[in-house]
Design an enzyme around this catalytic site. Structure first.
Site: not given
Ligand code: HXC
Length: 295
Positions: A100, A145, A148, A168
Site C-alpha cells: 500500500a 499489499g 496480498e 505491516e
Molecule cells: C510508498 C514506496 C513504497 C510504498 C517504496 N516506495 N515502497 N512509496 N509506498 N509501499 C518508494 C520509496 O519511498 C522510494 O521513493 C522509492 O519507492 C524506491 O524505494 P527504495 O526504498 O529507495 O528502494 P529500495 O532501497 O530498493 O528498497 C525496496 C524496498 C523498500 C525493500 C521494497 O522500498 C521498502 O521496504 N518498501 C516498503 C515495503 C513495505 O513496507 N510494504 C508494506 C506497506 S504496508 P523515493 O521518493 O525515496 O525515491 C501495506 C499495508 C497493506 O502494504 C494494507 C493496507 C490497507
C-alpha cells in the site's frame, strides 16, 4: 500486439480521457497508473508507478477497479465470444508491488483507513469473481499489499529474484488487503503467523517451497512468456467449464467437506446445461478437436 495504455500523469480519471482500442465490446481508457495490453486473448495489466515501486495508491486502486469491471462486463455480456481467456497482473520496473502507499497512509484517519482497506478488498474479490484465471507474474518485490494482490490471483508465478512478505507490523500496521485471510490458506497457519508476526521476507525459492508460488522463472521475459503460455493452454479448454471450476474453487474455500461437495454437485449440474459440454463430449467420441461455443 495491441497496446492500450501509456503512462500519463496528466490523466485524472478514467472518464475524462479519450478511449483506447476496443476488444469485443471492451474499451479501455488510458489509465494513469496501469498499462493494458492484449495478445492472443491474454490481457496483461501492468501496475505502472515504478518510481514508487508500484505502491497501491488510491489512484491505482481506482484504476484497477475500473479495469477489472470493464473486463468483467465484456466477459459477462459477450455471449460466448470470450475475447479474454486469462489475465496477467504484473509490475513495471523492479517491483511487482511494494505494498500500500505508505506516503498516502500517513495522513489517513482510522475511518479513511477502513474505507481504503474495504476498497482494495473489493478489488481482490473482483479478481476472484472474474470468470477467467488471473495469474500474478511477480517480477520483483511483492510486499504487504503487493503480496496480498498476488494472493488474490489464481496462480502466482515469479522470477527467481522476487521476494514476498507482509511487513505491516514493522510500520505499526496490520494486513489490510486480505493477507490475514489468504496467507494462511496458501502457506498454513504456522508459517503465516511467523511471517505476519515478524515481517520476515521469503525469497522466491522459499515462497515456492511454502506453496505460495507455483512456478519460478530465471528472467522477467520468461516469467511473462510462462504466464502467457498457461493462459493460451486454458484458452483451448471450455470457457464455461473453466469459469465454473474457478467459481467452485472460490465458493468452497473454508467450507466443510460436505458443504463443499454440495457446491461441486451444483457446479456439475450447471456444466450439463452448457453447450460446451455437448460439444466437448461429442468431439471426444468423434475423435475431433472440440470447437467450444463458450456457453
Ligand atoms: C510508498 C514506496 C513504497 C510504498 C517504496 N516506495 N515502497 N512509496 N509506498 N509501499 C518508494 C520509496 O519511498 C522510494 O521513493 C522509492 O519507492 C524506491 O524505494 P527504495 O526504498 O529507495 O528502494 P529500495 O532501497 O530498493 O528498497 C525496496 C524496498 C523498500 C525493500 C521494497 O522500498 C521498502 O521496504 N518498501 C516498503 C515495503 C513495505 O513496507 N510494504 C508494506 C506497506 S504496508 P523515493 O521518493 O525515496 O525515491 C501495506 C499495508 C497493506 O502494504 C494494507 C493496507 C490497507
Amino acid at each position: 500486439m495491441l497496446s492500450f495504455g501509456v503512462t500519463d500523469s496528466k490523466v485524472s480519471s478514467p472518464s475524462d480521457i479519450s478511449p483506447g482500442a476496443t476488444l469485443g465490446r471492451m474499451q479501455f481508457p488510458v489509465y494513469a497508473t496501469l498499462l493494458t495490453d492484449i495478445r492472443d486473448t491474454v490481457l496483461t495489466i501492468t501496475v505502472n508507478r515504478p518510481d514508487a515501486l508500484n505502491a497501491l495508491s488510491s489512484r491505482v486502486i481506482e484504476d484497477l477497479e475500473h479495469c477489472l469491471a470493464a473486463v468483467s462486463e465484456v466477459l459477462t455480456n459477450d455471449d460466448g465470444a470470450w475475447p479474454v481467456r486469462g489475465v496477467i497482473i504484473t509490475g513495471a520496473g523492479k517491483a511487482f508491488v511494494a505494498g500500500a502507499d505508505i506516503r498516502e497512509m500517513t495522513a489517513m484517519s482510522p475511518d479513511e483507513a477502513h474505507a481504503y482497506s474495504s476498497r482494495m478488498h473489493g478489488v481482490t474479490l473482483a479478481i476472484e469473481q472474474l470468470p477467467v484465471p488471473v495469474i500474478a507474474a511477480v517480477n520483483g518485490f511483492a510486499l504487504g499489499g503487493g503480496c496480498e494482490l498476488a494472493m488474490a490471483c489464481d496462480l502466482i508465478y515469479a522470477v527467481s529474484t522476487a521476494s514476498f512478505g507482509q511487513p505491516e507490523v514493522s510500520l505499526g500496521l496490520v494486513p489490510g488487503f486480505g493477507g490475514s485471510v489468504r496467507l494462511p490458506r496458501y502457506v498454513g497457519q504456522g508459517l503465516a503467523r511467523e511471517l505476519l508476526f515478524t515481517g520476515r521476507r521469503l525469497n522466491a525459492e522459499e515462497a515456492q517451497r511454502a506453496g505460495l508460488v507455483t512456478a519460478l522463472f530465471d528472467t522477467v521475459e520468461e516469467l511473462l512468456d510462462g504466464a502467457h503460455s498457461t493462459v493460451v493452454l486454458v484458452g483451448r479448454q471450455s470457457p464455461a467449464a473453466v469459469a465454473l471450476v474457478k467459481q467452485t474453487l472460490s465458493a468452497t474455500q473454508g467450507m466443510t467437506t460436505a458443504d463443499g461437495l454440495a457446491v461441486e454437485a451444483e457446479s456439475f449440474r450447471a456444466a450439463f446445461a452448457t453447450e460446451d459440454k455437448v460439444e466437448g463430449t461429442r468431439a471426444f467420441l468423434a475423435k475431433e478437436r472440440p470447437n467450444f461455443p463458450g456457453r
